[in-house]
Design a protein around this motif. Structure first.
Motif, short mmCIF file in Angstrom:
data_model
loop_
_atom_site.label_atom_id
_atom_site.label_comp_id
_atom_site.label_asym_id
_atom_site.label_seq_id
_atom_site.Cartn_x
_atom_site.Cartn_y
_atom_site.Cartn_z
N TRP A 143 0.77 -1.15 -0.10
CA TRP A 143 0.12 0.13 -0.03
C TRP A 143 0.82 1.21 0.10
O TRP A 143 0.46 2.39 -0.72
CB TRP A 143 -1.02 -0.10 1.29
N ASN A 144 2.07 1.05 0.58
CA ASN A 144 3.04 2.47 0.63
C ASN A 144 3.04 2.87 -0.77
O ASN A 144 3.77 4.09 -0.92
CB ASN A 144 4.18 2.17 1.62
N ASP A 145 3.16 2.02 -1.72
CA ASP A 145 3.56 2.38 -2.92
C ASP A 145 2.58 3.49 -3.49
O ASP A 145 2.87 3.98 -4.62
CB ASP A 145 3.76 1.30 -4.07
N PHE A 146 1.41 3.64 -2.97
CA PHE A 146 0.29 4.28 -3.55
C PHE A 146 -0.21 5.48 -2.70
O PHE A 146 -1.33 5.80 -2.61
CB PHE A 146 -0.79 3.57 -3.82
N ARG A 147 0.88 5.99 -2.39
CA ARG A 147 0.50 7.39 -1.11
C ARG A 147 0.35 8.62 -2.20
O ARG A 147 0.76 8.57 -3.39
CB ARG A 147 1.79 7.62 -0.33
N GLU A 148 -0.62 9.49 -1.80
CA GLU A 148 -0.66 10.53 -2.30
C GLU A 148 0.63 11.66 -2.74
O GLU A 148 1.37 11.69 -2.00
CB GLU A 148 -1.86 11.75 -1.76
N PRO A 149 0.81 11.86 -3.96
CA PRO A 149 2.11 12.61 -4.20
C PRO A 149 1.87 13.91 -3.62
O PRO A 149 0.81 14.68 -3.50
CB PRO A 149 2.16 12.53 -5.76
N SER A 150 3.16 14.38 -2.85
CA SER A 150 3.30 15.67 -2.59
C SER A 150 3.23 16.64 -3.56
O SER A 150 3.87 16.50 -4.70
CB SER A 150 4.52 15.68 -1.33
N VAL A 151 2.56 17.90 -3.24
CA VAL A 151 2.90 18.99 -4.42
C VAL A 151 4.18 19.41 -4.36
O VAL A 151 4.78 19.68 -3.32
CB VAL A 151 1.83 20.33 -3.76
N PRO A 152 4.77 19.43 -5.55
CA PRO A 152 6.32 19.88 -5.53
C PRO A 152 6.28 21.33 -5.27
O PRO A 152 5.60 21.94 -5.54
CB PRO A 152 6.62 19.46 -7.23
N ASP A 153 7.88 21.49 -4.84
CA ASP A 153 8.14 22.84 -4.55
C ASP A 153 8.27 23.51 -5.92
O ASP A 153 9.40 23.61 -6.22
CB ASP A 153 9.33 22.78 -3.76
N PHE A 154 7.27 24.22 -6.51
CA PHE A 154 7.36 24.75 -7.69
C PHE A 154 7.75 26.03 -7.80
O PHE A 154 7.85 26.83 -6.74
CB PHE A 154 5.75 24.69 -8.20
N ASP A 155 8.27 26.36 -9.18
CA ASP A 155 8.78 27.79 -9.08
C ASP A 155 7.68 28.90 -9.62
O ASP A 155 7.63 29.96 -9.01
CB ASP A 155 9.73 27.79 -10.47
N VAL A 156 6.57 28.11 -10.21
CA VAL A 156 5.45 29.19 -10.69
C VAL A 156 4.37 28.26 -10.73
O VAL A 156 4.28 26.98 -11.19
CB VAL A 156 5.67 29.65 -12.05
N SER A 157 3.14 28.72 -10.24
CA SER A 157 1.80 28.23 -10.54
C SER A 157 0.84 29.12 -11.08
O SER A 157 1.09 30.56 -10.74
CB SER A 157 1.24 27.97 -8.97
N ILE A 158 0.19 28.56 -11.95
CA ILE A 158 -0.71 29.47 -13.10
C ILE A 158 -1.80 28.87 -13.32
O ILE A 158 -2.00 27.50 -13.29
CB ILE A 158 0.33 29.87 -14.04
N TYR A 159 -3.08 29.45 -13.41
CA TYR A 159 -4.34 29.08 -13.92
C TYR A 159 -4.10 29.00 -15.48
O TYR A 159 -3.40 29.31 -16.22
CB TYR A 159 -5.45 29.92 -13.67
N LEU A 160 -4.59 27.64 -15.72
CA LEU A 160 -4.49 27.30 -17.30
C LEU A 160 -5.65 28.05 -18.09
O LEU A 160 -6.69 28.39 -17.59
CB LEU A 160 -4.80 25.83 -17.74
N PRO A 161 -5.34 28.18 -19.36
CA PRO A 161 -6.35 29.01 -20.25
C PRO A 161 -7.56 27.95 -20.44
O PRO A 161 -7.30 26.87 -20.04
CB PRO A 161 -5.71 29.24 -21.66
N VAL A 162 -8.48 28.17 -21.21
CA VAL A 162 -9.74 27.36 -21.43
C VAL A 162 -8.97 26.06 -22.23
O VAL A 162 -8.20 26.36 -22.97
CB VAL A 162 -10.59 28.18 -22.48
N LEU A 163 -9.36 24.95 -21.86
CA LEU A 163 -8.83 23.77 -22.03
C LEU A 163 -8.84 23.45 -23.51
O LEU A 163 -8.29 22.88 -24.05
CB LEU A 163 -9.18 22.77 -20.96
N LYS A 164 -10.22 23.99 -23.94
CA LYS A 164 -10.27 23.81 -25.37
C LYS A 164 -9.67 24.18 -26.33
O LYS A 164 -9.07 23.91 -27.25
CB LYS A 164 -12.04 23.80 -25.86
N THR A 165 -9.50 25.45 -25.86
CA THR A 165 -8.38 26.42 -26.93
C THR A 165 -7.04 25.77 -26.64
O THR A 165 -6.42 25.94 -27.50
CB THR A 165 -8.37 27.79 -26.06
N MET A 166 -6.56 25.45 -25.37
CA MET A 166 -5.43 24.93 -25.23
C MET A 166 -5.01 23.53 -26.10
O MET A 166 -4.23 23.27 -26.47
CB MET A 166 -5.10 24.75 -23.76
N LYS A 167 -6.00 22.74 -25.79
CA LYS A 167 -5.99 21.53 -26.88
C LYS A 167 -5.85 21.65 -28.30
O LYS A 167 -5.08 20.96 -28.95
CB LYS A 167 -7.57 20.62 -26.50
N SER A 168 -6.80 22.75 -28.68
CA SER A 168 -6.53 22.98 -30.40
C SER A 168 -5.14 23.29 -30.59
O SER A 168 -4.60 23.24 -31.63
CB SER A 168 -7.86 24.09 -30.89
#
Length: 284
Positions: A143-168
């Motif tokens: 079971w210990n192989d399936f722990r929740e991944p920790s949020v990495p110590d990121f450099d930048v966090s940003i909201y994504l644009p509309v996913l449909k636009t990003m996908k195209s």
């Protein structure tokens, strides 16, 4: 070890089906973790799946009218199963107009998730379609192989644009390159870039906004010391990004990504009671 659940509400069933369809697009096999109040679909970071990992969390009370679960032991009241999400997705396809859907852990030559779909009938007798989906029971020691991944110590966090636009945008770029550079800063700007010997293409997004993150000790995240104009960047496999953008049917109310420069991109899609995290490692 027992598990049985029932969905009656059509909106809940359709929403659950969309979540499972999304999981099926992102993972050939995954781990289903069942607890008293939540379901988790987990794909761990292995070289075999290109280092991609996924963590999808659902509150059972928002989907199921009945939910009974007894884990492997009183002190470990959980169940971990290995399954092929595509099989569950196929079973739920037959349930679009169902009166009820029951899901139960059974043992038929091998452990199975049995999905019983009660369909509407013109006569008084009901019609039930049953699917037996083979699963593997994961022993407690793993079971210990399936722990929740920790949020990495990121450099930048940003909201994504509309996913449909990003996908195209990403779909068009896929025809030109196998990898894509994703870069963003703390001014709410994000660029998607590809560069080959023949062509260089960049799509710019502005005014996206940056989520406020507070660390566990209550202090602001360390990114506040960073120059807002400075870009964090990671070059990732374009097919893995497209897999997420094309496969998601969660239709999130919030979508964001955290970039650890040259190491990993961590995507988070949120929709009411569903959260989907997806980690794509940077290419060398």
């Amino acid at each position: 070890m027992r598990f049985r659940a029932k969905i009656v509400d059509v909106a809940c069933l359709n929403h659950f089906t969309r979540v499972i369809n999304t999981i099926a697009k992102l993972a050939k096999t995954c781990t289903l973790r069942l607890t008293v109040d939540k379901l988790y679909f987990i794909l761990t970071d292995k070289v075999a799946n290109g280092g991609v990992s996924m963590w999808c969390e659902l509150s059972q009370g928002n989907f199921f009218d009945e939910f009974q679960m007894e884990g492997v032991a009183a002190e470990y009241n959980e169940i971990y199963l290995e399954l092929t999400p595509e099989n569950l997705s196929r079973a739920l396809k037959t349930a679009q107009n169902a009166k009820t859907v029951k899901i139960k852990l059974t043992n038929k030559h091998c452990p199975c998730l049995t999905v019983a779909v009660e369909l509407p009938s013109l006569s008084s007798s009901s019609r039930t379609v049953t699917h037996d989906i083979p699963v593997g029971v994961i022993p407690r020691r793993l079971w210990n192989d399936f722990r929740e991944p920790s949020v990495p110590d990121f450099d930048v966090s940003i909201y994504l644009p509309v996913l449909k636009t990003m996908k195209s945008v990403v779909e068009r770029m896929k025809n030109l390159s196998n990898c894509i550079m994703l870069e963003a800063n703390l001014n709410g700007e994000m660029n998607l870039k590809i560069e080959t010997d023949l062509v260089s293409v960049t799509t710019h997004f502005k005014g996206l906004g940056n989520p406020p993150w507070v660390s566990e000790d209550g202090s602001q995240n360390s990114t506040q010391d960073r120059d807002p104009e400075s870009m964090a960047e990671a070059r990732i496999d374009i097919r893995k990004l497209l897999q997420l953008l094309a496969g998601q049917q969660v239709n999130p109310t919030k979508a964001l990504c955290n970039i650890v420069s040259k190491r990993i991109v961590h995507f988070i899609l949120l929709h009411e009671e569903v959260s989907l995290q997806y980690f794509i490692p940077a290419l060398a």
